[in-house]
Design a protein around this motif. Structure first.
Motif, PDB file in Angstrom:
ATOM      1  N   GLU A  86     -12.575   6.719  14.280  1.00  0.00           N
ATOM      2  CA  GLU A  86     -11.869   6.585  15.564  1.00  0.00           C
ATOM      3  C   GLU A  86     -10.575   6.992  15.705  1.00  0.00           C
ATOM      4  N   ASN A 128     -12.094  11.106  15.968  1.00  0.00           N
ATOM      5  CA  ASN A 128     -12.923  11.499  17.018  1.00  0.00           C
ATOM      6  C   ASN A 128     -13.472  10.493  17.814  1.00  0.00           C
ATOM      7  N   GLU A 182     -14.088   9.700  20.903  1.00  0.00           N
ATOM      8  CA  GLU A 182     -15.085   9.643  21.829  1.00  0.00           C
ATOM      9  C   GLU A 182     -16.564   9.334  21.044  1.00  0.00           C
ATOM     10  N   ARG A 227     -16.796   5.576  20.002  1.00  0.00           N
ATOM     11  CA  ARG A 227     -17.177   4.841  21.015  1.00  0.00           C
ATOM     12  C   ARG A 227     -18.584   5.029  21.162  1.00  0.00           C
ATOM     13  N   ARG A 228     -19.328   6.291  21.224  1.00  0.00           N
ATOM     14  CA  ARG A 228     -20.668   6.293  21.187  1.00  0.00           C
ATOM     15  C   ARG A 228     -21.557   5.652  20.444  1.00  0.00           C
TER      16      ARG A 228
END
Length: 382
Positions: free
Chosen positions: A319, A322, A324, A327-328
């Motif tokens: 987190e 990276n 993003e 979150r994916r």
């Protein structure tokens, strides 16, 4: 030829990888990115190239090794017993020593140096969540000789979305008649985020401080709601005091008859195995035993579970490195949970709750994410 990183990891360990690819189907990062460098076997080959001097350390290489959850799913399926997650951890350490930590790791390390927590909050406020239970008169002073000394951890202490977890556990202690205490503002980060960043040189002061303080209080046990804090204490601290995850301690209270569970309204749940309690901690059954002990609760397992459970996206400092991608991966974990038909995801990690509940809100999914302590408190028979 660049200077070999010969001490970065075991050559024997790296050479045991036969590139069979069994790890690919179980690596969340690879399944998202579908590139060889994102795969566990790819990282092992990059580590070999670093070890023998064929690959020069760089920011790009550091970024590749930062994109790993350290979840251990690759090791769980490797026929050769290779631990790519351990290799990644070794390379992170060597890169941090040789070229300095990544910027995101430095920001985290500076926060811990300045405030002794990852949130860069005033550490004297570490136990302010107690005020929601006991009011402004809530004591943050640690009490010696308690049955259970609760080591809260940075996430549960400072992130509002999961402060309900320490509040709930303290409520369970109180209602079960367990004498308990917290360290409050004297508790420092356990050091696990620094370890995951390869910044091992920063650990000694944190470990010495926490260990000395706890030993002076002489509790009968230390209880953790954060599996990563528990893992850190088990592997890097020295103490004879019994260490329990909150689920393990609640299971003990149930077996002793100090916690009795009443029937609940019908509820379909699925259980998410935190990586540091499950694969790294070896405990898959205790939380499930508690869920099965609550009348009215039906446990529906996901397709990938226990040793093959898929990380929520919040592990390995991903987190921070990276956001993003993290979150994916959290969103994909929720898709797996939805396929079970469950109404609620139950887990036993405050970071997992943060990661998955945030994803549920972003994706507007009718799926609730709670910690096991919350369900046990609602089922208490007194």
């Amino acid at each position: 030829m660049v200077k070999p990183m010969t001490d970065a990891c075991s050559t024997l360990e790296l050479n045991r990888c036969v590139k069979c690819g069994l790890c690919l189907a179980h690596c969340p990062v690879y399944l998202d990115q579908l590139t060889e460098k994102s795969a566990p076997r790819g990282k092992v080959q990059l580590a070999k190239a670093l070890a023998d001097g064929r690959l020069e350390p760089s920011a790009g290489v550091q970024g590749t090794f930062a994109n790993c959850l350290l979840c251990g799913a690759c090791h769980a399926v490797c026929p050769g017993g290779v631990s790519p997650d351990r290799t990644v951890l070794d390379i992170r350490r060597k890169l941090a020593e040789g070229m300095g930590p990544a910027d995101s790791s430095m920001r985290m390390a500076n926060a811990i140096r300045d405030e002794h927590n990852i949130a860069r909050e005033d550490n004297t406020e570490r136990a302010e969540w107690l005020e929601d239970i006991f009011g402004e008169d809530a004591t943050q002073n640690p009490q010696p000789g308690a049955e259970a000394l609760f080591f809260v951890g940075c996430v549960g202490a400072f992130f509002p979305s999961v402060q309900v977890i320490p509040q709930t556990l303290v409520n369970i202690f109180s209602r079960a008649g367990v004498s308990h205490s917290v360290i409050g503002g004297q508790e420092w980060c356990c050091g696990f985020p620094l370890l995951a960043a390869g910044m091992n040189g920063e650990l000694e002061g944190l470990i010495e401080h926490n260990q000395r303080l706890v030993e002076e209080l002489k509790p009968q046990s230390i209880v953790f709601s954060c599996p990563s804090c528990l893992r850190m204490w088990k592997t890097h601290y020295q103490t004879e005091i019994p260490l329990y995850h909150s689920s393990q301690y609640m299971d003990l209270l149930i077996s002793e008859g100090r916690v009795r569970l009443k029937p609940m309204p019908e509820l379909k749940v699925t259980y998410h195995d935190p990586c540091d309690l499950g694969r790294h901690g070896g405990d898959f059954e205790t939380p499930r035993n508690i869920l099965r002990a609550i009348p009215g609760v039906t446990l529906l397992e996901m397709e990938k579970t226990k040793e093959l459970s898929c990380c929520c996206g919040g592990g390995g400092n991903l987190e921070m490195n990276n956001a993003e991608l993290s979150r994916r991966l959290a969103g994909k974990k929720l898709e797996m949970a939805m396929e079970t038909g469950a109404e609620t995801i139950v887990t036993t990690c405050q970071q997992c709750v943060r990661t998955m509940s945030g994803a549920a809100v972003r994706q507007k999914l009718p799926l609730k994410v709670i910690d096991l302590t919350e369900l046990v408190l609602s089922a208490l028979d007194y």
